[in-house]
Design an enzyme around this catalytic site. Structure first.
Site, PDB file in Angstrom:
ATOM      1  N   LYS A   1      -0.946  12.662   2.680  1.00 57.10           N
ATOM      2  CA  LYS A   1      -1.224  13.027   4.130  1.00 57.10           C
ATOM      3  C   LYS A   1      -0.409  13.553   5.155  1.00 57.10           C
ATOM      4  O   LYS A   1       0.581  13.550   5.091  1.00 57.10           O
ATOM      5  CB  LYS A   1      -2.173  11.779   4.957  1.00 57.10           C
ATOM      6  CG  LYS A   1      -1.263  10.642   4.966  1.00 57.10           C
ATOM      7  CD  LYS A   1      -1.929   9.231   5.756  1.00 57.10           C
ATOM      8  CE  LYS A   1      -1.479   7.945   5.639  1.00 57.10           C
ATOM      9  NZ  LYS A   1      -1.087   7.451   5.199  1.00 57.10           N
TER      10      LYS A   1
ATOM     11  N   THR B   1      -7.757   2.600  -1.023  1.00 57.52           N
ATOM     12  CA  THR B   1      -6.957   2.569  -0.137  1.00 57.52           C
ATOM     13  C   THR B   1      -5.138   2.773  -0.567  1.00 57.52           C
ATOM     14  O   THR B   1      -4.615   2.360  -1.309  1.00 57.52           O
ATOM     15  CB  THR B   1      -7.013   1.425   0.965  1.00 57.52           C
ATOM     16  OG1 THR B   1      -7.897   1.116   0.779  1.00 57.52           O
ATOM     17  CG2 THR B   1      -5.938   1.164   1.960  1.00 57.52           C
TER      18      THR B   1
ATOM     19  N   SER C   1       6.434   3.869   8.422  1.00 50.28           N
ATOM     20  CA  SER C   1       5.054   4.911   9.019  1.00 50.28           C
ATOM     21  C   SER C   1       4.751   3.990  10.613  1.00 50.28           C
ATOM     22  O   SER C   1       5.259   4.585  11.227  1.00 50.28           O
ATOM     23  CB  SER C   1       3.757   4.366   7.678  1.00 50.28           C
ATOM     24  OG  SER C   1       2.475   5.501   8.312  1.00 50.28           O
ATOM     25  N   HIS C   2       2.929   3.765  10.500  1.00 52.61           N
ATOM     26  CA  HIS C   2       3.311   3.595  11.784  1.00 52.61           C
ATOM     27  C   HIS C   2       3.428   2.061  12.512  1.00 52.61           C
ATOM     28  O   HIS C   2       3.326   1.814  13.891  1.00 52.61           O
ATOM     29  CB  HIS C   2       1.202   3.264  12.138  1.00 52.61           C
ATOM     30  CG  HIS C   2       0.400   2.780  10.697  1.00 52.61           C
ATOM     31  ND1 HIS C   2       1.094   2.236   9.268  1.00 52.61           N
ATOM     32  CD2 HIS C   2       0.129   1.416  11.186  1.00 52.61           C
ATOM     33  CE1 HIS C   2       0.404   1.200   9.009  1.00 52.61           C
ATOM     34  NE2 HIS C   2      -0.500   0.804   9.641  1.00 52.61           N
TER      35      HIS C   2
ATOM     36  N   ASP D   1       1.541   9.371  13.439  1.00 55.25           N
ATOM     37  CA  ASP D   1       2.137   8.637  13.791  1.00 55.25           C
ATOM     38  C   ASP D   1       3.718   8.738  12.991  1.00 55.25           C
ATOM     39  O   ASP D   1       4.051   9.761  13.098  1.00 55.25           O
ATOM     40  CB  ASP D   1       1.686   7.666  12.358  1.00 55.25           C
ATOM     41  CG  ASP D   1       1.830   8.365  11.197  1.00 55.25           C
ATOM     42  OD1 ASP D   1       2.563   9.185  11.169  1.00 55.25           O
ATOM     43  OD2 ASP D   1       1.709   7.452  10.440  1.00 55.25           O
TER      44      ASP D   1
ATOM     45  N   LYS E   1      10.696   3.782   0.252  1.00 55.55           N
ATOM     46  CA  LYS E   1       9.104   4.386  -0.210  1.00 55.55           C
ATOM     47  C   LYS E   1       9.994   5.726  -1.170  1.00 55.55           C
ATOM     48  O   LYS E   1      10.415   6.257  -1.146  1.00 55.55           O
ATOM     49  CB  LYS E   1       8.060   5.104   0.141  1.00 55.55           C
ATOM     50  CG  LYS E   1       6.823   5.376  -0.473  1.00 55.55           C
ATOM     51  CD  LYS E   1       5.435   5.943   0.323  1.00 55.55           C
ATOM     52  CE  LYS E   1       5.763   7.441   1.152  1.00 55.55           C
ATOM     53  NZ  LYS E   1       4.533   7.538   1.490  1.00 55.55           N
TER      54      LYS E   1
ATOM     55  N   THR F   1       0.648  -1.333  -0.029  1.00 56.76           N
ATOM     56  CA  THR F   1       0.074   0.259   0.195  1.00 56.76           C
ATOM     57  C   THR F   1       1.022   1.284   0.246  1.00 56.76           C
ATOM     58  O   THR F   1       0.604   2.143  -0.828  1.00 56.76           O
ATOM     59  CB  THR F   1      -0.537  -0.245   0.876  1.00 56.76           C
ATOM     60  OG1 THR F   1      -1.452  -1.155   1.155  1.00 56.76           O
ATOM     61  CG2 THR F   1      -2.087   1.464   0.956  1.00 56.76           C
TER      62      THR F   1
ATOM     63  N   SER G   1      -8.313   5.499   8.030  1.00 53.90           N
ATOM     64  CA  SER G   1      -6.902   5.670   8.757  1.00 53.90           C
ATOM     65  C   SER G   1      -6.422   6.699   9.345  1.00 53.90           C
ATOM     66  O   SER G   1      -4.758   6.665   8.745  1.00 53.90           O
ATOM     67  CB  SER G   1      -5.911   4.502   7.584  1.00 53.90           C
ATOM     68  OG  SER G   1      -5.693   5.080   6.915  1.00 53.90           O
TER      69      SER G   1
ATOM     70  N   ARG H   1       7.294  -2.586   3.062  1.00 49.95           N
ATOM     71  CA  ARG H   1       8.014  -2.881   4.994  1.00 49.95           C
ATOM     72  C   ARG H   1       7.967  -3.932   4.731  1.00 49.95           C
ATOM     73  O   ARG H   1       7.828  -5.103   4.211  1.00 49.95           O
ATOM     74  CB  ARG H   1       6.176  -2.370   5.272  1.00 49.95           C
ATOM     75  CG  ARG H   1       6.421  -1.403   4.912  1.00 49.95           C
ATOM     76  CD  ARG H   1       5.313  -0.420   5.578  1.00 49.95           C
ATOM     77  NE  ARG H   1       4.670   1.210   5.246  1.00 49.95           N
ATOM     78  CZ  ARG H   1       3.650   1.744   5.516  1.00 49.95           C
ATOM     79  NH1 ARG H   1       3.160   0.689   6.471  1.00 49.95           N
ATOM     80  NH2 ARG H   1       3.278   2.819   5.195  1.00 49.95           N
TER      81      ARG H   1
ATOM     82  N   ASP I   1       5.849   8.341  10.917  1.00 46.35           N
ATOM     83  CA  ASP I   1       6.416   9.338   9.751  1.00 46.35           C
ATOM     84  C   ASP I   1       5.280  10.725   9.748  1.00 46.35           C
ATOM     85  O   ASP I   1       5.365  11.755   8.755  1.00 46.35           O
ATOM     86  CB  ASP I   1       6.532   8.525   8.414  1.00 46.35           C
ATOM     87  CG  ASP I   1       4.889   8.204   7.737  1.00 46.35           C
ATOM     88  OD1 ASP I   1       3.840   8.343   9.248  1.00 46.35           O
ATOM     89  OD2 ASP I   1       4.889   7.999   6.769  1.00 46.35           O
TER      90      ASP I   1
ATOM     91  N   ASP J   1       2.204  11.457   8.634  1.00 45.59           N
ATOM     92  CA  ASP J   1       1.097  11.752   8.055  1.00 45.59           C
ATOM     93  C   ASP J   1       0.374  11.181   8.565  1.00 45.59           C
ATOM     94  O   ASP J   1      -1.018  12.148   8.061  1.00 45.59           O
ATOM     95  CB  ASP J   1       1.624  10.908   6.404  1.00 45.59           C
ATOM     96  CG  ASP J   1       1.920   9.447   6.715  1.00 45.59           C
ATOM     97  OD1 ASP J   1       1.685   9.083   8.051  1.00 45.59           O
ATOM     98  OD2 ASP J   1       1.762   8.991   5.609  1.00 45.59           O
ATOM     99  N   ARG J   2      -0.328  10.259   9.688  1.00 44.44           N
ATOM    100  CA  ARG J   2      -1.920  10.368  10.052  1.00 44.44           C
ATOM    101  C   ARG J   2      -1.678  11.109  11.799  1.00 44.44           C
ATOM    102  O   ARG J   2      -0.787  11.715  11.770  1.00 44.44           O
ATOM    103  CB  ARG J   2      -1.317   9.121  10.839  1.00 44.44           C
ATOM    104  CG  ARG J   2      -1.274   8.329   9.287  1.00 44.44           C
ATOM    105  CD  ARG J   2      -1.648   7.160  10.326  1.00 44.44           C
ATOM    106  NE  ARG J   2      -1.314   6.256   9.230  1.00 44.44           N
ATOM    107  CZ  ARG J   2      -1.481   4.315   9.395  1.00 44.44           C
ATOM    108  NH1 ARG J   2      -2.932   4.246  10.595  1.00 44.44           N
ATOM    109  NH2 ARG J   2      -2.128   3.939   8.073  1.00 44.44           N
TER     110      ARG J   2
HETATM  111  C1  VG1 Z   1      -2.936   1.288   5.742  1.00 45.56           C
HETATM  112  C2  VG1 Z   1      -3.942   1.991   6.090  1.00 45.56           C
HETATM  113  C3  VG1 Z   1      -4.538   3.087   4.474  1.00 45.56           C
HETATM  114  C4  VG1 Z   1      -3.076   3.970   4.900  1.00 45.56           C
HETATM  115  C5  VG1 Z   1      -1.842   2.876   4.532  1.00 45.56           C
HETATM  116  C6  VG1 Z   1      -0.203   3.796   4.621  1.00 45.56           C
HETATM  117  O1  VG1 Z   1      -2.862   0.541   5.142  1.00 45.56           O
HETATM  118  O2  VG1 Z   1      -5.917   1.726   6.374  1.00 45.56           O
HETATM  119  O3  VG1 Z   1      -5.346   3.601   4.567  1.00 45.56           O
HETATM  120  O4  VG1 Z   1      -3.048   4.634   3.479  1.00 45.56           O
HETATM  121  O5  VG1 Z   1      -1.969   2.128   5.965  1.00 45.56           O
HETATM  122  O6  VG1 Z   1      -0.881   4.501   5.903  1.00 45.56           O
HETATM  123  P1  VG1 Z   1      -3.340  -1.447   4.814  1.00 45.56           P
HETATM  124  O7  VG1 Z   1      -3.118  -1.589   3.201  1.00 45.56           O
HETATM  125  O8  VG1 Z   1      -2.618  -1.474   5.561  1.00 45.56           O
HETATM  126  O9  VG1 Z   1      -4.660  -1.267   5.020  1.00 45.56           O
HETATM  127  V1  VG1 Z   1       0.965   4.938   6.736  1.00 45.56           V
HETATM  128  O10 VG1 Z   1       1.265   6.006   7.417  1.00 45.56           O
HETATM  129  O11 VG1 Z   1       1.641   3.748   7.105  1.00 45.56           O
HETATM  130  O12 VG1 Z   1       1.712   5.482   5.480  1.00 45.56           O
HETATM  131 CO    CO Z   2       1.997   7.453   7.894  1.00 48.84          CO
END
Ligand code: VG1
Ligand code: CO
Length: 550
Positions: free
Chosen positions: A383, A351, A120-121, A284, A133, A18, A372, A22, A286, A288-289
């Site tokens: 984001k 997504t 990210s998270h 989060d 990325k 996504t 999310s 990772r 990085d 962005d959340r």
């Molecule tokens: C998750 C979220 C999605 C978001 C992605 C990256 O993906 O559901 O909405 O864009 O993380 O966010 P998934 O495929 O696990 O549902 V971040 O802040 O981790 O870059």
């Molecule tokens: Co993030």
């Protein structure tokens, strides 16, 4: 120093998900693992650039969320870049740049692209996750076409070009040289802060803090800390200590830097105290959340997008109005109602932020959001956690109203979209794939079926036809939509690194103000039971309930 060409062998599984590649840190620590991926990226960029010159003469931006392995990876990538034709790298000081800041720097400096080091998270530290990325010249995540090309290259790559130069001093601002490439170490916050100044009414915000407005931002020991501290405490005069957990740590201090009510429990309990500040927020890994919290009140991200849309004209950067809005498919339809009322185009994408890029670039939307805890706008192509926090701060200042009262008023006007996401983590991959395959096969029989008072009016596997480049993305999640507007959505996560995660998204609509204050999980309990009946979640996963419900 010289450029070395060393043989390598392909690794399996280097397909970006996504949001980038990772993996566990231990996977990234394998010799040549990172090198192979970055070499493949550079090979693709060198081959695909329209002018035939590829990366030659180009500038790349580089930085990460400071997690374990960030600093080592930065050195490796600099040496690879120097050996693959890059002219200049703009590197965040200490290897630090938040995801939205990378996007801001790419755009402000008109760079060719950028590399973000982040998972990210996902948790960090030696036992946690690492990620990488690529963002393109619009500042946004690479399209699927590019990431698939990179993945294909990882399967055939046979040699790595890398400089044998010594490590660079990445903590000192200024310009250094590696081979013929320049490395400019930049202030990670400056370009980003300048952008925030353009969008928000900083005088108003300064006045709020001067009059005693109180706020708590939990940066979760991640990269948002320096940004929030500099802007909120430094520039806007919020009291020192407004930003907590503000120093990025390689293991995030053991926190799981995912700003939801479960993982940011500290902030939630702080905001429930009788002496709670006026406003709470978290970001989060990085940055962005974002999670927005009022006094004893958590704002659902889908509602956040709807409220931002409804009130955008109160914010200086959006006073001329919005071009349109977009949300990811599983995000609640709350924003759709606002868009309809305002006569704005509203798009539904798969997504992942990469799907918003074309709409933003084409000037079709201004605001975007995901359930999310992600919201953002055309100011960058990611984001943006702190942007969302400043938006809500500005909104409170402009209306003189609290977070809770703004949301309650919104529900009275537009109705409430009850919303929850249930995550079933660590499911055996075969069980998860089997569940989804059987659901897909059952779709034709689900259309028209009655469950209690509801009838299924749409049962499909979401496919997205990008209206800008006409690309098609299939199999983006199974949707059951009911005649009363309720929705049940199933998809598998594309960001995890262990087993599979099933995400179940539940939503129902309530127009009656007298029924808008039911606890979310009870309001949606019947839909959760329905989902289990249809998909056999408990039976197949062996789990009696979700591991996380937010
Ligand atoms: C998750 C979220 C999605 C978001 C992605 C990256 O993906 O559901 O909405 O864009 O993380 O966010 P998934 O495929 O696990 O549902 V971040 O802040 O981790 O870059
Ligand atoms: Co993030």
């Amino acid at each position: 120093m010289t450029i070395q060409t060393t043989p390598t062998q392909a690794f399996a599984g280097q397909r970006p998900g996504t949001s980038g590649l990772r993996k566990k840190v231990s996977v990234f620590l394998q010799p040549n693992y990172l090198e192979n991926f970055v070499q493949s990226l550079f090979d693709v960029l060198n081959a695909s650039a329209p002018d035939g010159l590829g990366l030659h003469g180009q500038t790349l931006v580089l930085g990460g969320d400071g997690r374990y392995h960030n600093r080592v990876a930065v050195q490796t990538i600099l040496k690879l870049a120097a050996a693959n034709g890059v002219r200049r790298v703009l590197l965040g000081q200490g290897g630090i740049l938040s995801t939205p800041a990378v996007s801001a720097v790419i755009r402000a400096r008109e760079a060719f692209g950028g590399i973000v080091l982040s998972a990210s998270h996902n948790p960090g530290g030696p036992d946690g996750d690492f990620g990488i990325k690529y963002n393109a010249s619009n500042g946004g995540p690479a399209t699927e076409t590019l990431t698939e090309a990179v993945y294909a290259r990882t399967q055939t790559v046979t040699q790595i070009n890398i400089s044998d130069a010594p490590d660079l001093a990445i903590d000192t601002l200024g310009v250094q040289q590696i081979e013929t490439m320049q490395v400019e170490v930049i202030d990670p916050v400056a370009d980003y802060a300048a952008l925030m100044r353009e969008l928000f009414d900083f005088d108003l915000l300064r006045g709020m803090f001067a009059r005693g407005f109180t706020m708590r931002v939990d940066a979760m020991n991640a990269v948002g800390g320096p940004y929030a501290k500099e802007i909120l405490e430094g520039e806007l005069g919020a009291p020192v200590g407004t930003v907590v957990n503000a120093t990025p740590l390689p293991d995030f201090g053991g926190l799981h830097p995912d700003p939801n009510p479960v993982n940011a429990e500290n902030l939630i309990s702080h905001m429930a105290r009788s002496d709670a500040p006026d406003f709470g927020a978290a970001m989060d890994g990085d940055a962005d959340r974002n999670m927005v919290v009022g006094r004893n009140f958590v704002v659902t991200p889908s509602d956040s997008l709807a409220l931002m849309t409804a009130h955008a004209k109160l914010i200086p950067g959006y006073k001329a109005g919005l071009l349109g809005v977009a949300r990811s498919m599983p995000t609640s339809a709350a924003v759709d109602r606002v868009a309809r009322a305002l006569g704005l185009p509203c798009f539904e994408t798969p997504t992942g932020w990469k799907f918003f890029g074309n709409l933003l670039d084409a000037g079709r939307v201004t605001l975007c959001g995901e359930e999310s805890y992600g919201t953002g706008s055309s100011h960058v192509r990611e984001k943006d956690g702190l942007w969302a926090i400043l938006f809500w701060l500005n909104l409170q200042g402009a209306t003189g109203r609290s977070v809770e009262s703004l949301v309650h008023e919104h529900w009275r006007t537009y109705g409430r979209n009850y919303y929850t996401r249930h995550d079933y983590e660590g499911v055996a991959v075969d069980a998860a794939n089997g569940l989804m395959a059987d659901l897909r096969a059952a779709l034709p029989g689900l259309l028209g079926r009655i469950f209690g008072s509801r009838c299924v009016v749409l049962a499909d596997d979401f496919a997205y036809n990008d209206p800008v480049d006409a690309s098609v993305s299939k199999a983006q999640g199974v949707r059951l939509i009911f005649d009363d507007g309720a929705r049940v959505i199933f998809r598998l996560s594309g960001t995890g690194t262990e087993g599979a995660t099933l995400r179940l998204y539940l939503e129902s609509y309530e127009a009656d103000p007298a029924r808008q204050d039911i606890p979310v999980q009870s309001a949606l309990a019947d839909l959760a039971a329905l989902a289990d009946q249809v998909a056999g979640i408990a039976r197949r996963t062996g789990m009696s309930g979700p591991s996380v419900a937010t």
